[in-house]
Write a protein that holds these residues in place. Structure first.
Motif, PDB file in Angstrom:
ATOM      1  N   UNK A 187      -3.494   5.719  -7.743  1.00 24.96           N
ATOM      2  CA  UNK A 187      -3.277   6.687  -6.693  1.00 24.96           C
ATOM      3  C   UNK A 187      -4.270   7.828  -6.817  1.00 24.96           C
ATOM      4  N   UNK A 188      -4.887   8.362  -5.740  1.00 25.60           N
ATOM      5  CA  UNK A 188      -4.621   8.019  -4.334  1.00 25.60           C
ATOM      6  C   UNK A 188      -5.262   6.713  -3.889  1.00 25.60           C
ATOM      7  N   UNK A 189      -4.651   6.101  -2.884  1.00 28.19           N
ATOM      8  CA  UNK A 189      -5.172   4.857  -2.329  1.00 28.19           C
ATOM      9  C   UNK A 189      -6.574   5.079  -1.784  1.00 28.19           C
ATOM     10  N   UNK A 190      -7.421   4.067  -1.925  1.00 28.16           N
ATOM     11  CA  UNK A 190      -8.749   4.145  -1.317  1.00 28.16           C
ATOM     12  C   UNK A 190      -8.674   3.924   0.177  1.00 28.16           C
ATOM     13  N   UNK A 191      -7.819   3.006   0.594  1.00 30.79           N
ATOM     14  CA  UNK A 191      -7.656   2.828   2.041  1.00 30.79           C
ATOM     15  C   UNK A 191      -6.292   2.214   2.381  1.00 30.79           C
ATOM     16  N   UNK A 192      -5.637   2.838   3.367  1.00 30.82           N
ATOM     17  CA  UNK A 192      -4.480   2.226   4.015  1.00 30.82           C
ATOM     18  C   UNK A 192      -4.995   1.552   5.285  1.00 30.82           C
ATOM     19  N   UNK A 193      -4.854   0.236   5.369  1.00 29.49           N
ATOM     20  CA  UNK A 193      -5.217  -0.464   6.608  1.00 29.49           C
ATOM     21  C   UNK A 193      -3.976  -0.588   7.472  1.00 29.49           C
ATOM     22  N   UNK A 194      -4.124  -0.228   8.747  1.00 28.50           N
ATOM     23  CA  UNK A 194      -2.962  -0.248   9.644  1.00 28.50           C
ATOM     24  C   UNK A 194      -3.388  -0.645  11.055  1.00 28.50           C
ATOM     25  N   UNK A 195      -2.399  -1.000  11.871  1.00 30.40           N
ATOM     26  CA  UNK A 195      -2.642  -1.158  13.306  1.00 30.40           C
ATOM     27  C   UNK A 195      -2.566   0.212  13.953  1.00 30.40           C
ATOM     28  N   UNK A 196      -3.215   0.355  15.089  1.00 29.77           N
ATOM     29  CA  UNK A 196      -3.314   1.695  15.673  1.00 29.77           C
ATOM     30  C   UNK A 196      -1.962   2.243  16.143  1.00 29.77           C
ATOM     31  N   UNK A 199       3.141  17.700  -3.610  1.00 35.32           N
ATOM     32  CA  UNK A 199       2.029  18.073  -4.489  1.00 35.32           C
ATOM     33  C   UNK A 199       1.236  16.873  -4.977  1.00 35.32           C
ATOM     34  N   UNK A 200       1.219  15.805  -4.188  1.00 35.47           N
ATOM     35  CA  UNK A 200       0.485  14.597  -4.579  1.00 35.47           C
ATOM     36  C   UNK A 200      -0.798  14.478  -3.753  1.00 35.47           C
ATOM     37  N   UNK A 201      -1.834  13.861  -4.340  1.00 33.59           N
ATOM     38  CA  UNK A 201      -3.094  13.703  -3.589  1.00 33.59           C
ATOM     39  C   UNK A 201      -2.913  12.807  -2.353  1.00 33.59           C
ATOM     40  N   UNK A 202      -3.702  13.050  -1.334  1.00 31.94           N
ATOM     41  CA  UNK A 202      -3.627  12.253  -0.110  1.00 31.94           C
ATOM     42  C   UNK A 202      -4.500  11.008  -0.234  1.00 31.94           C
ATOM     43  N   UNK A 203      -4.126   9.942   0.501  1.00 33.07           N
ATOM     44  CA  UNK A 203      -4.983   8.743   0.493  1.00 33.07           C
ATOM     45  C   UNK A 203      -6.383   9.103   0.962  1.00 33.07           C
ATOM     46  N   UNK A 204      -7.392   8.378   0.471  1.00 32.34           N
ATOM     47  CA  UNK A 204      -8.775   8.713   0.821  1.00 32.34           C
ATOM     48  C   UNK A 204      -9.096   8.347   2.255  1.00 32.34           C
ATOM     49  N   UNK A 205      -8.523   7.244   2.715  1.00 30.74           N
ATOM     50  CA  UNK A 205      -8.866   6.801   4.064  1.00 30.74           C
ATOM     51  C   UNK A 205      -7.699   6.048   4.700  1.00 30.74           C
ATOM     52  N   UNK A 206      -7.495   6.307   5.981  1.00 28.73           N
ATOM     53  CA  UNK A 206      -6.561   5.512   6.778  1.00 28.73           C
ATOM     54  C   UNK A 206      -7.384   4.910   7.904  1.00 28.73           C
ATOM     55  N   UNK A 207      -7.399   3.582   7.976  1.00 28.36           N
ATOM     56  CA  UNK A 207      -8.229   2.927   8.988  1.00 28.36           C
ATOM     57  C   UNK A 207      -7.328   2.154   9.945  1.00 28.36           C
ATOM     58  N   UNK A 223      -4.108  -1.155   0.792  1.00 30.09           N
ATOM     59  CA  UNK A 223      -2.749  -1.527   1.210  1.00 30.09           C
ATOM     60  C   UNK A 223      -2.743  -2.054   2.643  1.00 30.09           C
ATOM     61  N   UNK A 224      -1.740  -2.875   2.939  1.00 31.83           N
ATOM     62  CA  UNK A 224      -1.382  -3.181   4.326  1.00 31.83           C
ATOM     63  C   UNK A 224      -0.111  -2.393   4.611  1.00 31.83           C
ATOM     64  N   UNK A 225       0.285  -2.267   5.868  1.00 29.31           N
ATOM     65  CA  UNK A 225       1.604  -1.694   6.106  1.00 29.31           C
ATOM     66  C   UNK A 225       2.641  -2.664   5.540  1.00 29.31           C
ATOM     67  N   UNK A 226       3.836  -2.186   5.285  1.00 25.32           N
ATOM     68  CA  UNK A 226       4.890  -3.147   4.969  1.00 25.32           C
ATOM     69  C   UNK A 226       5.480  -3.592   6.307  1.00 25.32           C
ATOM     70  N   UNK A 227       5.657  -4.894   6.440  1.00 25.95           N
ATOM     71  CA  UNK A 227       6.057  -5.467   7.727  1.00 25.95           C
ATOM     72  C   UNK A 227       7.569  -5.519   7.857  1.00 25.95           C
TER      73      UNK A 227
END
Ligand SMILES: [Zn+2]
Length: 509
Positions: free
Chosen positions: A249-258, A276-284, A8-12
């Motif tokens: 779901x869960x997302x493999x990676x959320x790509x975001x700005x810092x 009670x939902x699984x967390x995303x695997x990675x936030x970068x 995913x990207x963030x929603x702008x």
């Protein structure tokens, strides 16, 4: 079972004009999505727009239109830019869509039913432009720490999420999953933040109307983060377990700005823990761009407006430069001279020339036809094993989102190709009729190595790679099995390549 990958990207925010920062995140997600697809994954790549909130409401009022009219207008700018940047998203979610509103209301009601949302009163220092309440300790001389504008003390009835309740669980998760927050420096930053203690989070507002109403309490609008972050699951059809949500779901990676790291690694996971939902695997979290050595400002933004860059340099050159120039995760500097340097040296000279020289020689010596190679000599085997090692190195680096290193791996093999020509001296072999098989072998190795190079580059520079693969006589898109050496068949007809990237001469930056 097919392997899936969800990026995913963030929603702008539709109150923004698309700039290089948006383009950078979205491009990285696209390269990752394309790479995973050619490696045989079923990929879901999500981007979209955040369309609610006080700023949109105000801007729309000022422009004499409804908030939705404003959103409809601005969303097209994002979508047009993504088309121009060759972004291959699977879905584009808008937070004003019914599917999203339904999902958010469901998530809110679910967390409320679990006892994790309660009605209270919110009082703190409020920055109107940022729509953010700040604790006094974070103000800088009474001003907002984000935008430096004056704040005012504000009190309102608000629903609160019991974020404090999930402090220990979140910390345990972060510590047990070193991959969860990347890069590492960001991870440490979040660990200290959580250890300082989490406060309950205000998740509703009564000060504006433009948003999703709290279920059964229309006076309250669900506040930005609870609304926006949920897009990552509502786009998959949450709460329905049906196909996409259950599958991706869960997302493999959320790509975001810092700048939005905390929302993605503290707020979002605690909402999910409550539900009670699984967390995303990675936030970068990637870094920020400065422009010609200076912090990006309104006036400087024009200089690197993404549409302008693409018009001037071409889409693939821009795609290459943004991911090659700076390691993903660090801050980087954009300069026109550095971009021109990359185009002339990496793209025109190293990459383009290799293809031109090779295809021209196949035409000159073999009328454009690939011949069966003979036994490989030491120099051929070295070139072949470097090519095969590149595929493995790129795989490792793509796993770590080290795009720049992956491109470096590829360019090492491109340089090795140019050197291979110099050392095997095909023009000398061509003069000796007893060396026909040797010459055919050299040609084969050259073309086969480049074919694999362009398979990998099809993630980074899709148009260029498709052109090059067409010159090399490869039919159709890259396939996972085609990464193996030897997929190029004798009898294939190669087309004499035209310049992939014309040099940019004498242009001032
Ligand atoms: Zn502010």
């Amino acid at each position: 079972m097919s392997r899936t990958f969800y990026v995913t990207t963030p929603i702008y925010y539709v109150n923004d004009v698309p700039h290089i920062g948006h383009a950078y995140t979205t491009l990285a997600a696209d390269v990752l999505a394309r790479y995973k697809r050619i490696r045989g994954y079923e990929v879901f790549f999500l981007t979209g727009t955040d369309e609610h909130g006080q700023k949109v409401e105000k801007a729309a009022n000022a422009a004499g239109e409804t908030p939705l009219e404003l959103a409809d207008r601005v969303v097209k700018r994002f979508q047009a830019l993504w088309e121009k940047l060759d972004i291959s998203y699977s879905d584009f979610i808008r937070t004003t869509q019914e599917r999203h509103k339904k999902g958010v209301a469901h998530l809110f009601a679910d967390v409320l039913a679990k006892g994790d949302i309660y009605l209270g009163e919110y009082e703190d220092w409020y920055c109107t432009p940022c729509e953010t309440f700040w604790p006094e300790t974070q103000l800088i001389d009474g001003n907002c720490p984000d935008c430096n504008r004056p704040t005012e003390k504000l009190k309102e009835e608000s629903f609160f999420f019991r974020m404090s309740k999930y402090q220990d669980k979140l910390l345990a998760h972060i510590e047990a999953n070193p991959e969860f927050i990347q890069p590492k420096s960001r991870r440490n930053e979040i660990i200290s933040f959580v250890k300082e203690g989490l406060r309950d989070l205000s998740v509703s507002r009564t000060t504006f109307q433009w948003g999703i109403p709290v279920p059964e309490n229309g006076a309250h609008i669900i506040y930005v983060w609870f609304d926006a972050l949920a897009n990552y699951i509502t786009a998959l059809g949450y709460p329905e377990e049906g196909e996409n949500f259950g599958k991706f779901w869960p997302a493999d990676v959320h790509l975001i700005g810092k700048d939005i790291l905390r929302f993605h690694t503290v707020y979002w996971p605690t909402f999910l823990l409550s539900a009670g939902l699984p967390l995303p695997r990675k936030v970068f979290a990637h870094g920020w761009w400065t422009v010609e050595g200076q912090k990006m400002s309104k006036s400087l933004q024009n200089v690197v407006e993404p549409n302008m860059l693409i018009d001037r340099y071409g889409v693939d050159a821009v795609r290459y430069f943004l991911l090659r120039e700076v390691p993903f995760g660090l801050d980087g500097d954009f300069s026109h001279s550095a971009l021109i340097q990359r185009i002339n040296s990496d793209l025109a000279n190293d990459l383009g020339n290799l293809l031109n020289r090779s295809t021209a020689m196949v035409h000159k010596y073999f009328a454009g036809q690939v011949h069966e190679p003979g036994d490989l000599q030491e120099i051929d085997r070295t070139y072949r094993s470097r090519t095969e090692a590149m595929v493995a190195q790129v795989e490792t680096n793509m796993e770590e989102l080290a795009f720049s290193k992956a491109l470096q791996n590829i360019w090492e093999v491109v340089s090795a190709g140019n050197k291979y020509i110099d050392e095997t001296a095909p023009w000398a072999l061509a003069k000796d009729s007893g060396q026909r098989e040797r010459l055919a072998t050299v040609m084969y190795c050259l073309l086969e190595s480049q074919r694999i190079v362009y398979f990998l580059l099809s993630a980074f520079m899709p148009i260029t790679a498709a052109r090059a693969l067409n010159y090399l006589g490869w039919e159709g898109a890259p396939t996972e099995t085609g990464f193996a050496w030897g997929a190029l068949k004798a009898g294939t007809v190669v087309i004499k390549a035209e310049a992939l990237f014309p040099r940019i001469e004498g242009e001032k930056s």
